[in-house]
Scaffold this motif. Structure first.
Motif, PDB file in Angstrom:
ATOM      1  N   UNK A 199      54.531  44.089  39.547  1.00  0.00           N
ATOM      2  CA  UNK A 199      53.644  44.531  38.391  1.00  0.00           C
ATOM      3  C   UNK A 199      53.157  45.853  38.208  1.00  0.00           C
ATOM      4  N   UNK A 200      53.853  46.760  39.312  1.00  0.00           N
ATOM      5  CA  UNK A 200      53.372  48.172  39.116  1.00  0.00           C
ATOM      6  C   UNK A 200      53.663  48.833  37.976  1.00  0.00           C
ATOM      7  N   UNK A 201      53.097  49.790  37.383  1.00  0.00           N
ATOM      8  CA  UNK A 201      53.269  50.442  36.098  1.00  0.00           C
ATOM      9  C   UNK A 201      53.691  49.620  35.001  1.00  0.00           C
ATOM     10  N   UNK A 238      47.185  52.506  49.845  1.00  0.00           N
ATOM     11  CA  UNK A 238      46.804  51.413  50.411  1.00  0.00           C
ATOM     12  C   UNK A 238      47.627  50.224  50.124  1.00  0.00           C
ATOM     13  N   UNK A 239      48.449  50.361  48.963  1.00  0.00           N
ATOM     14  CA  UNK A 239      49.004  49.217  48.473  1.00  0.00           C
ATOM     15  C   UNK A 239      48.990  48.920  46.842  1.00  0.00           C
ATOM     16  N   UNK A 240      49.308  47.564  46.467  1.00  0.00           N
ATOM     17  CA  UNK A 240      49.306  47.573  45.074  1.00  0.00           C
ATOM     18  C   UNK A 240      47.783  47.088  44.674  1.00  0.00           C
ATOM     19  N   UNK A 241      47.425  47.286  43.420  1.00  0.00           N
ATOM     20  CA  UNK A 241      46.160  47.067  42.991  1.00  0.00           C
ATOM     21  C   UNK A 241      46.239  46.970  41.542  1.00  0.00           C
ATOM     22  N   UNK A 258      49.139  47.181  36.535  1.00  0.00           N
ATOM     23  CA  UNK A 258      49.573  47.387  37.772  1.00  0.00           C
ATOM     24  C   UNK A 258      49.627  48.684  38.565  1.00  0.00           C
ATOM     25  N   UNK A 259      48.915  49.046  39.491  1.00  0.00           N
ATOM     26  CA  UNK A 259      49.131  50.510  40.145  1.00  0.00           C
ATOM     27  C   UNK A 259      49.259  50.207  41.429  1.00  0.00           C
ATOM     28  N   UNK A 268      48.697  37.002  38.842  1.00  0.00           N
ATOM     29  CA  UNK A 268      49.344  38.272  37.915  1.00  0.00           C
ATOM     30  C   UNK A 268      50.368  37.701  37.401  1.00  0.00           C
ATOM     31  N   UNK A 269      50.419  37.979  35.874  1.00  0.00           N
ATOM     32  CA  UNK A 269      51.475  37.648  35.258  1.00  0.00           C
ATOM     33  C   UNK A 269      52.051  38.786  34.295  1.00  0.00           C
TER      34      UNK A 269
END
Lengths: 285, 372
Positions: free
Chosen positions: B271-273, B251-254, B246-247, B349-350
């Protein structure tokens, strides 16, 4: 191919005949003996040429044993009746006690259930003489010696473990789901036992009952020690034929024919259940 | 009709917990599907409800009445067993009649009751046969007829289509919902087949190792599965799963797949990082002409028709497998290079470590409360 299969049939017939002769010949010979007098039986060499006589059977039924020396009173019919009564009553009691117990052991695994079941089975391992001496002392104290009740009680040592263990296997073979289905349909546990478990284990119960009957019928030592003449079954009663003036082979043979007739008839009648019943339980288990 | 509620029901065999603290409610007239792999505790749960086994902990309420100490025969449930459990020594008629012979019904009433349900299930011509003489399909129908015969307000069906052939299973899958609706009963239906679950259930409870993983409507289970396992179990062809990270930028999460940016909405910010697994349903991938913005190049490996769908197996540039599904009869490339785009609103996303969906599926939980 035709010829081979014919040969096969013949060979199979011969093989079966040999087996039948091997097992049936003693019975056949006893039957012949029962129709002879002691003199013709003891001929050397033995021969099957004789004048058939019913005197042995007559002696048994009238209860007067004519030997060369004297006339003896015997009570063979009483013995036969004792055998029938003791065996039937013992098996009935064992079924009454053993079938519900077998069901409980099959369906409910409670603490120590295996131990109790095994203890019951172990009665079959112990030599009868081991329990007979203390038992005869107890029985005398309790007034059970020389009573039908006492004998039927002791016969449970023979019948109960047999019925319990055979029938238990049958109950275990019935899928619990079948019983659950009947319960869920709105029936009590008792009617489930009666309408589902009992009929499905029917062949096994019949086989176990029959086997127990034969074992009870053949028992000798319990009745010998614990009962007096008027309560003794045929197995013990046959001893009366060993008389002071010799062994009455003719009467013994007639007595044997009469005493095996009920079990033989029963086994012939129920052989289908017996074979099917015993093997079914084994294969499926 | 009746309602059913389970509160913290637990069942252990020896040391093993087969049903672990299960709580659920089923509304009057609802069909709830219990779905899960074998050994998940579905059958045991049904037996607990039926009252043929007792729970170690917890309570079962039927019509708000505590069933503790109430014997199976007094619970007013009907049950069909996976192995049919027909009474082998009775003919089909007596089997079906068994729930009817309890009360004080006359012979004619019993007969009428059996014949009615037998007709409904199209077995009225084999009523005099014993179970041994019935075909598998007839056995299955007889067992179902027996469960239905007493018109129980609560019906427990334990994978009744498991042991019948594919054709009959397909037919019954269409017939059963109508039948159950006509019966008007509250139904608990156990199955291992996700299609059956989707076809029959108004709600689905996913059971795994004795625990309820998720309860929700069929859409909720399919569109927002709580765990990776559930995502994998529901859907044919199976969901595409990719390890991603997750990044976040202005522009937001992607996440990135084949150098393409796939945006996630803010609800997935957890999910980020983190190491994550991206789930893409095969039907949310579409073939597009070359050079479409955001398209991913793939190489087509194989194509198979699957019922009403065509499923294409392709490889991404990174060598990862991708299943793409499109309705039968629509055109699409069959070999060589192609380009696809991904419907970014349908991405799942898990958490890679726990297998849980990063979006807390609070939605299905609140729905459950409403239903209760």
């Amino acid at each position: 191919m035709e010829y081979q299969s014919k040969l096969e049939t013949v060979l199979r017939g011969i093989a079966l005949l040999l087996v039948v002769v091997f097992f049936m010949f003693p019975i056949f010979w006893i039957f012949l003996m029962s129709l002879q007098t002691n003199e013709t039986i003891l001929r050397v060499p033995p021969s099957i040429n004789f004048e058939p006589t019913l005197s042995n059977y007559r002696a048994l039924i009238t209860g007067k044993l004519e030997t060369s020396a004297a006339s003896l009173e015997i009570n063979f019919l009483r013995n036969l009746w004792n055998s029938v009564f003791l065996s039937v009553a013992s098996v009935a009691l064992a079924l009454l006690l053993g079938v519900p117990a077998a069901y409980a052991f099959a369906r409910h695994k409670f603490k120590g259930s295996e131990d109790i079941a095994f203890t019951l089975l172990s009665f079959r391992f112990a030599p009868p003489l081991l329990v007979l001496l203390p038992l005869s002392l107890y029985f005398q104290k309790m007034g059970l010696a020389d009573t039908y009740l006492g004998l039927i009680w002791v016969y449970q040592l023979i019948c109960l473990p047999l019925i319990l263990w055979i029938v238990r296997g049958y109950f275990e073979d019935i899928s619990p789901d079948i019983e659950y289905a009947y319960r869920v349909a709105g029936h009590s546990w008792f009617s489930t036992f009666r309408k589902i478990a009992l009929p499905l284990a029917g062949p096994g119960i019949a086989a176990a009952g029959l086997l127990a009957f034969i074992f009870a019928w053949n028992n000798f030592i319990f009745a010998l020690v614990l009962a007096s003449a008027d309560k003794q079954p045929v197995t013990v009663g046959a001893l009366a034929f060993i008389t002071a003036s010799g062994i009455q082979y003719g009467q013994i043979a007639a007595a044997i024919v009469m005493s095996i007739a009920p079990t033989l008839a029963l086994a012939l009648y129920a052989q289908k259940y017996l074979v099917e019943g015993l093997s079914l339980g084994a294969v499926k288990g | 009709m009746s309602t059913l509620e389970l509160r913290g029901v637990t069942k252990r065999y020896k040391k093993e917990t087969v049903v672990d603290n299960v709580s659920l409610t089923v509304a009057d007239g609802e069909t709830l599907v219990l779905f899960g792999p074998s050994g998940a505790g579905k059958t045991v749960l049904l037996r607990l409800i039926a009252g043929v086994v007792d729970p170690e902990e917890g309570h079962i309420f039927i019509d708000d009445e505590d069933m503790e100490g109430v014997e199976a025969e007094h619970r007013g449930v009907g049950m069909a067993f996976q192995n049919f459990a027909l009474f082998p020594h009775m003919n089909a008629f007596d089997n079906i009649a068994s729930p009817l012979t309890v009360g004080k019904r006359s012979r004619d009433e019993v007969k009428a009751g059996v014949e009615q349900v037998a007709k409904l299930l199209k077995i009225d011509h084999v009523l005099h046969h014993t179970p041994r003489e019935l075909s598998n399909g007839q056995k299955q129908r007889t067992s179902l007829a027996r469960a239905l015969a007493g018109s129980p307000p609560l019906l427990l069906l334990d994978d009744p289509l498991r042991n019948v052939d594919a054709k009959l299973r397909f037919e019954m899958r269409l017939e059963l919902p109508l039948l159950l609706e006509a019966q008007g009963a509250t139904v608990i239906y156990v199955t291992q087949d996700y299609k059956e679950a989707m076809a029959l259930g108004q709600r689905i409870a996913v059971l795994s190792e004795g625990k309820i993983e998720q309860i929700g409507t069929t859409e909720q289970i399919y569109l927002s599965p709580k765990t990776l396992d559930i995502a994998r179990l529901f859907g044919d062809p199976v969901i595409n799963l990719y390890d991603v990270k997750g990044k976040q930028d202005t522009d937001g999460v992607f996440v990135e797949l084949s150098q393409q940016r796939l945006s996630l909405d803010d609800s997935k910010a957890q999910c980020i990082d983190k190491d994550a697994v991206l789930g893409i349903r095969p039907e949310s991938i579409k073939f597009v002409p070359e050079n479409t913005a955001g398209s991913i190049p793939v190489v087509i490996e194989a194509e198979t028709p699957l019922n009403e769908k065509i499923v294409t197996l392709a490889l991404t540039e990174g060598g990862r497998e991708m299943l793409i599904s499109r309705p039968s009869g629509t055109a699409g490339p069959t070999a060589g290079k192609a380009f696809v785009t991904i419907d970014q609103s349908a991405l799942l996303i898990f958490d890679k470590a726990t297998g849980n969906n990063f979006v807390e599926s609070t939605k299905s939980d609140t729905d459950r409360e409403v239903a209760a």
